[in-house]
Write an enzyme that holds these catalytic residues in place. Structure first.
Site: not given
Ligand code: PAF
Length: 297
Positions: A34, A38-41, A157
């Site tokens: 969404m 951040h570093a997690g993504h 995650g």
């Molecule tokens: O974890 C998230 O950021 C959201 O729930 C996702 C998986 C992108 C779905 O909108």
């Protein structure tokens, strides 16, 4: 990195372009987000790169997974900074659809016309007990994004443990041919799990926010030391957090395989928590965390 906004263009790029086309045997890795990365993504994107040739990251703040009282309009949107981070980590395609691209029957006000996934009852406990229909919204958007991107692997995650569990169930029950890879939670030095919602907290509040992880960790330590009185452990951790000013939603010890309430026979466990802490506007920010562990025989 290509920035793509429509499904038509995404399909063209993923299937037809000579260098990156899926028909040329290239594996597609997908990380749905969404935004407000951040570093997690970034860790999830790194994992996707290890398991595929073309990495697609989506950025879409999904209205369907927010209840009317939640922070949809306030949810941090930082597209330019996100693009920069994704370019640096070597993402190939960022897919940034509009609400109508994802939900063609959106009438500008509500999404009542949208066909939804109805997840199993496990979606109604833990976070789903207070965030009604949240996981129906998550499962629906993830299914739609899967259909748009058609990935070979997708990375989620472990911080959102229940979400990961429901997505795995969806893939299994709908026979989707997608490998789901789970990325470890990235933490601040004090143990606080990275989250876009940490941005709602000032430095002092972020320091206090690590109390949630400490409470879960103390449960893990107690269980590993032979205390199997799960209800008492949950109660003690909730009380201690409440005394530190948190509004506790749940603290729960569960089987990590089934996500059902843990029994003394379970060896693979996960302790999960959700609680609200005062934020920098004087409101409350809801944080979640979990620790997965195994008890030795
Ligand atoms: O974890 C998230 O950021 C959201 O729930 C996702 C998986 C992108 C779905 O909108």
């Amino acid at each position: 990195m290509q920035i793509i906004h429509t499904v038509t263009e995404l399909r063209q790029v993923l299937t037809n372009q000579a260098k990156i086309g899926q028909k040329f045997g290239q594996k597609i890795g997908f990380v749905p987000t969404m935004g407000n990365l951040h570093a997690g993504h970034i860790h999830l994107v790194d994992l996707a790169k290890q398991h595929s040739n073309i990495v697609v990251v989506s950025i879409f703040v999904n209205p369907l997974q927010f209840s009317p009282t939640e922070d949809l309009s306030a949810y941090p949107r930082t597209l330019e900074a996100d693009y920069e981070k994704l370019t640096t980590v070597g993402c190939d395609i960022v897919f940034v659809p509009s609400v109508t691209e994802v939900y063609p029957d959106f009438d500008g006000n509500n999404l009542n016309q949208s066909m939804m996934i109805d997840p199993p009852p496990i979606a109604n406990v833990l976070c789903g007990a207070t965030r009604l229909k949240h996981f129906a919204g998550v499962a629906t958007v993830v299914m739609k994004l899967f259909n748009m991107v058609q990935p070979d692997v997708a990375v989620f995650g472990k911080k959102d443990f229940q979400q990961l569990f429901i997505i795995k169930e969806m893939v299994r029950q709908f026979n989707l041919s997608i490998d789901i890879i789970a990325g470890e939670t990235v933490r601040e030095a004090n143990g606080l799990a990275l989250s876009s919602r940490n941005g709602y907290l000032n430095d002092t509040q972020q320091a206090s926010a690590s109390q949630l992880n400490s409470a879960l960790q103390s449960i893990v330590n107690n269980i590993k030391n032979g205390d199997f009185n799960f209800q008492q452990l949950e109660h003690a951790a909730s009380t201690s957090l409440a005394q530190q000013g948190w509004e506790v939603d749940y603290i729960s010890i569960r089987s990590s395989a089934t996500l059902q309430t843990a029994t003394a026979q379970d060896k693979d466990l996960v302790v999960l928590g959700a609680a609200k802490i005062i934020n920098k506007t004087g409101g409350k920010t809801r944080l979640i965390d979990n620790i997965q562990f195994r008890i030795s025989d």
